[in-house]
Design an enzyme around this catalytic site. Sequence first.
Site, PDB file in Angstrom:
ATOM      1  N   SER A  61       6.514  38.294   8.344  1.00  0.00           N
ATOM      2  CA  SER A  61       6.561  37.485   7.117  1.00  0.00           C
ATOM      3  C   SER A  61       6.669  38.281   5.818  1.00  0.00           C
ATOM      4  CB  SER A  61       5.320  36.603   7.031  1.00  0.00           C
ATOM      5  OG  SER A  61       5.642  35.315   7.453  1.00  0.00           O
ATOM      6  N   LYS A  64       9.692  37.784   3.910  1.00  0.00           N
ATOM      7  CA  LYS A  64       9.921  36.612   3.038  1.00  0.00           C
ATOM      8  C   LYS A  64      10.119  37.058   1.589  1.00  0.00           C
ATOM      9  CE  LYS A  64       7.842  33.343   6.182  1.00  0.00           C
ATOM     10  NZ  LYS A  64       6.641  33.007   6.882  1.00  0.00           N
ATOM     11  N   TYR A 189      17.344  34.703   9.358  1.00  0.00           N
ATOM     12  CA  TYR A 189      15.890  34.730   9.138  1.00  0.00           C
ATOM     13  C   TYR A 189      15.177  35.565  10.223  1.00  0.00           C
ATOM     14  CZ  TYR A 189      11.063  33.078   9.209  1.00  0.00           C
ATOM     15  OH  TYR A 189       9.688  33.030   9.252  1.00  0.00           O
ATOM     16  N   TYR A 241      -1.078  33.180   3.829  1.00  0.00           N
ATOM     17  CA  TYR A 241      -1.121  31.911   4.569  1.00  0.00           C
ATOM     18  C   TYR A 241      -2.197  30.997   3.968  1.00  0.00           C
ATOM     19  CZ  TYR A 241       1.143  35.134   7.864  1.00  0.00           C
ATOM     20  OH  TYR A 241       1.931  36.083   8.434  1.00  0.00           O
ATOM     21  N   VAL A 259       2.749  38.500  10.816  1.00  0.00           N
ATOM     22  CA  VAL A 259       2.084  38.431  12.121  1.00  0.00           C
ATOM     23  C   VAL A 259       2.306  39.690  12.972  1.00  0.00           C
ATOM     24  CG1 VAL A 259       1.991  35.897  12.253  1.00  0.00           C
ATOM     25  CG2 VAL A 259       3.964  37.111  13.202  1.00  0.00           C
TER      26      VAL A 259
HETATM   27  N1  GLU Z   1       8.941  35.599  12.411  1.00  0.00           N
HETATM   28  C1  GLU Z   1       7.681  34.936  12.279  1.00  0.00           C
HETATM   29  C2  GLU Z   1       7.852  33.444  12.385  1.00  0.00           C
HETATM   30  O1  GLU Z   1       8.739  32.922  11.801  1.00  0.00           O
HETATM   31  C3  GLU Z   1       7.045  35.304  10.979  1.00  0.00           C
HETATM   32  C4  GLU Z   1       5.715  34.656  10.812  1.00  0.00           C
HETATM   33  C5  GLU Z   1       4.746  35.452  10.025  1.00  0.00           C
HETATM   34  O2  GLU Z   1       4.724  36.675  10.012  1.00  0.00           O
HETATM   35  O3  GLU Z   1       3.924  34.775   9.382  1.00  0.00           O
HETATM   36  O4  GLU Z   1       7.111  32.766  13.060  1.00  0.00           O
END
Ligand code: GLU
Length: 305
Positions: A61, A64, A189, A241, A259
């Site tokens: 994430s 992002k 993504y 989060y 994650v």
């Molecule tokens: N590639 C992961 C997903 O889309 C990233 C989630 C994360 O790191 O919060 O579930």
Amino acid sequence: MKKVLQEAYTYAKQWMGQGKVADYIPELAKADPNHLSICITDLGGYTHCIGDSKIHFTIQSIAKIIILATALKSVGFEEVFSRVGMEPTGDSFNSIVRLETMHSYKPFNPMINAGAISVTSCIPGKSPGERFEKILYNARLLLGNQELTYDEHVFYSESKTGGRNRALAYMMNDGKVLLGNVEEHLEVYFKACSLRVTCEEISYFGAILANNGISPRTGKMIIEPFQVKVIRSLMTTCGMYDASGEFAICVGIPSKSGVGGGIMGAVPNRMGIGVYSPALDAKGNSYCGIKAMEFLSHALELSIF
Ligand code: GLU
């Protein structure tokens, strides 16, 4: 700095054995839960490290932020925020519930999965490959590594099993928020989430954001100051989060976790922080990573509040 890093490491290590490595992406389950590293890049461009700082892991994430930076550079603020909101949710990173109940399929913010997929769709290009190249170009600048690439095993593992992200994307497509080819957006993504990084690199990334978009090593502007302000605000309100509120109180550093076990922090006008430890708490944040950030925040008085 060496002393404080050693103390933070010893402190965080006490929680080794707590938490669980993510396994909903099967390839991530192979990570060693005993790895821990902490790095600080100062605004002179020097990186101080302790622990397993050269171990590679996937950015997940934290990508992002790179996706958002790339979209802001490509199409600008107005266009990006016509496709995604700016508000925290209090729901988990991959939650689907509000997409339907808010009577609008526009996701709440770019730091949750639905929001990041929507922001990905803003990045123009003739093919998914060309669009990913734009993200990769920025990732290489932001992580200070021109060889940076993505981990194909993690990418395929997530592509095969990413039912939840597919559900989010098709729902937004049904609501006319996510336009175009859904599978292509997901490919871009997933590749961005699979970028292979080290703890040292994410601390350098944090230092660029801490330094208002200017690389502390080269002196070049990588992200415009206004965009850095947008990014740091979203990191503060939504970056951890549904633990972002508690993190603001206990740590108070604009941060983004993934994650894969990484956390990137940007202390405005002070330093960038990278931590890595793949065992996660119930909300998906690195267990020992949070402890290390808490320690550093108190020891060096880093809270922005
Ligand atoms: N590639 C992961 C997903 O889309 C990233 C989630 C994360 O790191 O919060 O579930």
